[in-house]
Scaffold this motif. Structure first.
Motif, mmCIF file in Angstrom:
data_model
loop_
_atom_site.group_PDB
_atom_site.id
_atom_site.type_symbol
_atom_site.label_atom_id
_atom_site.label_comp_id
_atom_site.label_asym_id
_atom_site.label_seq_id
_atom_site.Cartn_x
_atom_site.Cartn_y
_atom_site.Cartn_z
ATOM 1 N N UNK A 169 37.513 50.272 16.365
ATOM 2 C CA UNK A 169 38.917 50.165 15.990
ATOM 3 C C UNK A 169 39.830 50.868 16.987
ATOM 4 N N UNK A 170 39.469 50.758 18.240
ATOM 5 C CA UNK A 170 40.309 51.263 19.321
ATOM 6 C C UNK A 170 40.481 50.136 20.338
ATOM 7 N N UNK A 171 41.552 50.228 21.129
ATOM 8 C CA UNK A 171 41.781 49.211 22.144
ATOM 9 C C UNK A 171 40.810 49.397 23.310
ATOM 10 N N UNK A 172 40.289 48.286 23.777
ATOM 11 C CA UNK A 172 39.372 48.304 24.918
ATOM 12 C C UNK A 172 40.200 48.390 26.197
ATOM 13 N N UNK A 173 39.936 49.358 27.070
ATOM 14 C CA UNK A 173 40.727 49.468 28.303
ATOM 15 C C UNK A 173 40.614 48.207 29.157
ATOM 16 N N UNK A 174 41.680 47.905 29.865
ATOM 17 C CA UNK A 174 41.671 46.749 30.767
ATOM 18 C C UNK A 174 40.574 46.915 31.822
ATOM 19 N N UNK A 175 39.871 45.837 32.050
ATOM 20 C CA UNK A 175 38.814 45.802 33.066
ATOM 21 C C UNK A 175 38.626 44.340 33.424
ATOM 22 N N UNK A 176 38.924 43.984 34.666
ATOM 23 C CA UNK A 176 38.988 42.571 35.002
ATOM 24 C C UNK A 176 38.577 42.337 36.458
ATOM 25 N N UNK A 177 38.246 41.088 36.739
ATOM 26 C CA UNK A 177 37.902 40.698 38.100
ATOM 27 C C UNK A 177 39.166 40.704 38.944
ATOM 28 N N UNK A 178 39.151 41.485 40.032
ATOM 29 C CA UNK A 178 40.315 41.588 40.917
ATOM 30 C C UNK A 178 40.242 40.609 42.073
ATOM 31 N N UNK A 179 39.066 40.476 42.676
ATOM 32 C CA UNK A 179 38.938 39.600 43.844
ATOM 33 C C UNK A 179 37.629 38.836 43.792
ATOM 34 N N UNK A 180 37.664 37.626 44.320
ATOM 35 C CA UNK A 180 36.469 36.802 44.489
ATOM 36 C C UNK A 180 36.531 36.216 45.898
ATOM 37 N N UNK A 181 35.456 36.370 46.647
ATOM 38 C CA UNK A 181 35.341 35.782 47.984
ATOM 39 C C UNK A 181 34.205 34.775 47.971
ATOM 40 N N UNK A 182 34.485 33.553 48.442
ATOM 41 C CA UNK A 182 33.487 32.488 48.457
ATOM 42 C C UNK A 182 33.321 31.999 49.891
ATOM 43 N N UNK A 183 32.063 31.890 50.335
ATOM 44 C CA UNK A 183 31.748 31.468 51.690
ATOM 45 C C UNK A 183 30.616 30.450 51.675
ATOM 46 N N UNK A 184 30.561 29.654 52.740
ATOM 47 C CA UNK A 184 29.389 28.812 52.973
ATOM 48 C C UNK A 184 28.851 29.174 54.341
ATOM 49 N N UNK A 185 27.717 29.848 54.345
ATOM 50 C CA UNK A 185 27.227 30.397 55.603
ATOM 51 C C UNK A 185 28.226 31.417 56.119
ATOM 52 N N UNK A 186 28.663 31.236 57.375
ATOM 53 C CA UNK A 186 29.647 32.153 57.959
ATOM 54 C C UNK A 186 31.082 31.672 57.776
ATOM 55 N N UNK A 187 31.258 30.554 57.084
ATOM 56 C CA UNK A 187 32.587 29.961 56.937
ATOM 57 C C UNK A 187 33.234 30.381 55.625
ATOM 58 N N UNK A 188 34.435 30.923 55.706
ATOM 59 C CA UNK A 188 35.176 31.280 54.505
ATOM 60 C C UNK A 188 35.693 30.027 53.811
ATOM 61 N N UNK A 189 35.505 29.955 52.505
ATOM 62 C CA UNK A 189 36.076 28.864 51.718
ATOM 63 C C UNK A 189 37.357 29.310 51.028
ATOM 64 N N UNK A 190 37.304 30.430 50.314
ATOM 65 C CA UNK A 190 38.519 30.922 49.666
ATOM 66 C C UNK A 190 38.365 32.374 49.237
ATOM 67 N N UNK A 191 39.523 32.990 49.057
ATOM 68 C CA UNK A 191 39.631 34.301 48.430
ATOM 69 C C UNK A 191 40.521 34.138 47.205
ATOM 70 N N UNK A 192 40.146 34.760 46.126
ATOM 71 C CA UNK A 192 40.907 34.662 44.887
ATOM 72 C C UNK A 192 41.304 36.061 44.444
ATOM 73 N N UNK A 193 42.560 36.214 44.103
ATOM 74 C CA UNK A 193 43.040 37.450 43.477
ATOM 75 C C UNK A 193 43.186 37.171 41.986
ATOM 76 N N UNK A 194 42.494 37.937 41.153
ATOM 77 C CA UNK A 194 42.538 37.714 39.718
ATOM 78 C C UNK A 194 43.369 38.748 38.998
ATOM 79 N N UNK A 195 43.503 38.539 37.688
ATOM 80 C CA UNK A 195 44.278 39.453 36.860
ATOM 81 C C UNK A 195 43.824 39.282 35.419
ATOM 82 N N UNK A 196 44.447 39.991 34.487
ATOM 83 C CA UNK A 196 44.026 39.926 33.092
ATOM 84 C C UNK A 196 44.317 38.582 32.450
ATOM 85 N N UNK A 197 45.135 37.743 33.088
ATOM 86 C CA UNK A 197 45.438 36.436 32.523
ATOM 87 C C UNK A 197 44.339 35.411 32.780
ATOM 88 N N UNK A 198 43.389 35.713 33.651
ATOM 89 C CA UNK A 198 42.200 34.863 33.742
ATOM 90 C C UNK A 198 41.354 35.111 32.502
#
Length: 271
Positions: free
Chosen positions: A202-231
């Protein structure tokens, strides 16, 4: 810059109001935070209507406000000149409006992106695409949903910790060399918003969320994602890429507690 847009959007909550005209009008209940959000996130940059080549696809009435699917879809036949280099996804009336910023790299030719978000009340969802020449284009959808940011997590904190950071993909096993492949990356993480209550303690759970995601294929970058609590809980990113040769798709995620998670998958899939 990672975290820049999200920080500005949080500051914007103190100054919500009505000001500049909308770039892409959609349904509104008269209390429209977008003009001030637009200024806080993008400053005085002009944002053009992108509805001729991009669309925000989301349910008009969400089945579950804590897990609302959203796809920012692009029509390559009507795209403007210049590669899409970033997409900012904004859930206007959420406590943290900038749900994610997707930084698309050279290895990602198709900018269509899917994810899942929390929706706290009836709101417009805006997507702003930035092209390599600095141009900004907007599309939007209106979603009827409420309570998504405070909805209880599906697992208790102890259960969530047991599988924290586990990753898997969907559809990657069907990827073929030289052919466009549509893939989902899923990360096990409660993505706590700070507005949810532990039903046992019966207490609030502190915020804890994914901040960044990096996706690659081999040595090639595909994308970087900045996340937040709205994901949503167990964040999902859907994207397309074309593997040029046999290799490994890798993902690295970092959460707001500084924990780092990673996964790797062979293409073609190991038999």
């Amino acid at each position: 810059m990672l975290k820049h847009a999200a920080a500005l959007a949080l500051i914007a909550l103190a100054t919500l109001g009505t000001g500049a005209a909308r770039a892409a009008p959609v349904q509104s209940d008269g209390d429209d935070p977008w003009p001030d959000l637009k200024t806080a996130i993008f400053g005085d940059k002009a944002i053009a209507d992108g509805s001729a080549f991009m669309a925000v696809e989301a349910p008009s009435r969400a089945y579950d406000a804590a897990i609302v699917p959203v796809t920012i879809r692009f029509d390559p036949a009507h795209m403007p000149a210049g590669k899409v280099t970033a997409i900012t996804l904004v859930v206007d009336k959420n406590p943290a409006p900038v749900a994610a910023v997707f930084h698309l790299k050279d290895g990602l030719a198709d900018p269509t992106i899917g994810t899942r978000v929390r929706v706290n009340e009836y709101t417009n969802i805006h997507a702003v695409a930035e092209t390599a020449d600095g141009g900004l284009f907007i599309a939007a959808a209106f979603v009827k949903a409420a309570g998504g940011c405070s909805a209880p997590a599906t697992k208790s904190p102890d259960e969530a910790e047991a599988h924290l950071g586990e990753m898997r993909t969907k559809n990657l096993d069907a990827a073929q060399i030289g052919a466009p492949s549509r893939v989902e990356l899923l990360i096990r993480h409660p993505n706590y918003s700070g507005m949810q209550m532990d039903q046992i303690k019966r207490t609030y759970v502190p915020a804890k969320f994914i901040e960044t995601i990096d996706v690659r294929y081999g040595d090639t970058e595909l994308m970087q994602v900045e996340g937040n609590i709205s994901l949503s809980e167990n964040p999902m990113i859907e994207f397309s890429f074309t593997p040029p040769a046999a290799g490994r798709l890798t993902a690295t995620a970092k959460d707001s507690d500084g924990l780092v998670f990673s996964g790797a998958w062979s293409v073609p899939a190991a038999m």
